[in-house]
Design a protein around this motif. Sequence first.
Motif, short mmCIF file in Angstrom:
data_model
loop_
_atom_site.label_atom_id
_atom_site.label_comp_id
_atom_site.label_asym_id
_atom_site.label_seq_id
_atom_site.Cartn_x
_atom_site.Cartn_y
_atom_site.Cartn_z
N ASP A 48 0.76 -1.17 -0.07
CA ASP A 48 0.01 -0.10 -0.14
C ASP A 48 0.71 1.21 0.07
N THR A 49 1.91 1.16 0.87
CA THR A 49 2.80 2.30 1.22
C THR A 49 4.06 1.89 1.61
N ASP A 52 4.51 -0.24 4.64
CA ASP A 52 3.70 -1.46 4.52
C ASP A 52 4.55 -2.77 4.48
N MET A 84 8.07 9.64 -2.60
CA MET A 84 7.13 8.58 -2.24
C MET A 84 5.72 9.14 -1.56
N ASN A 85 4.76 9.87 -1.98
CA ASN A 85 3.67 10.11 -1.22
C ASN A 85 3.08 8.89 -0.36
N THR A 86 2.83 9.40 0.81
CA THR A 86 2.17 8.33 1.79
C THR A 86 0.95 8.97 2.57
N GLY A 87 -0.27 8.34 2.13
CA GLY A 87 -1.41 8.84 2.75
C GLY A 87 -1.97 10.12 2.17
N GLN A 92 -1.42 11.00 -1.65
CA GLN A 92 -1.28 9.67 -2.56
C GLN A 92 -2.63 9.27 -3.08
N GLN A 95 -3.10 3.91 -4.41
CA GLN A 95 -2.40 2.77 -3.22
C GLN A 95 -1.80 1.71 -3.39
N HIS A 96 -0.97 1.89 -4.10
CA HIS A 96 0.00 0.94 -4.42
C HIS A 96 1.57 1.58 -4.39
N LEU A 97 2.45 1.33 -3.56
CA LEU A 97 3.83 1.95 -3.52
C LEU A 97 4.27 2.41 -4.86
#
Length: 115
Positions: A48-49, A52, A84-87, A92, A95-97
């Motif tokens: 997801d991030t 994860d 790397m946007n997270t949340g 983001q 929702q896949h890293l």
Amino acid sequence: MEDCVFCTIASGAFGTEFLYEDDRVVAFDDLHPQAPIHVLVVPKRHFDTIADGVPAEVLASMVAAAKAVAEKTGIASTGFRCIMNTGSDAGQTVQHLHMHILGGASFGEGLLARN
Ligand code: 5GP
Ligand code: ZN
């Protein structure tokens, strides 16, 4: 993961051109580029991030991909930004890293804000 666009792209099902590929990651052009060079590095396995439980070897492949993409696209010497946007606060939307590689222009010292 079913219904995940980056899982589908990374599997090769869309025939997307990869600028880099190894056992763990692929890299391809962003659909809506925010800079002259805007490439996404995406693990083949779904996370997801960054928070994860991503194995170290996947992170190592993401960094190797960034270097390879920068060299291939001619921005290795001029510089590039990796994001790397997270949340939600980070914006983001998928929702896949993934890691954005942005270059080919000067971003100065500010944060790369999107509106
Ligand atoms: P985020 O906002 O989650 O950090 O970034 C998601 C990025 O994925 C965005 O820059 C968006 O343009 C890109 N994107 C979304 N869907 C697709 C797609 O189907 N193909 C490609 N190549 N990029 C996509
Ligand atoms: Zn996925």
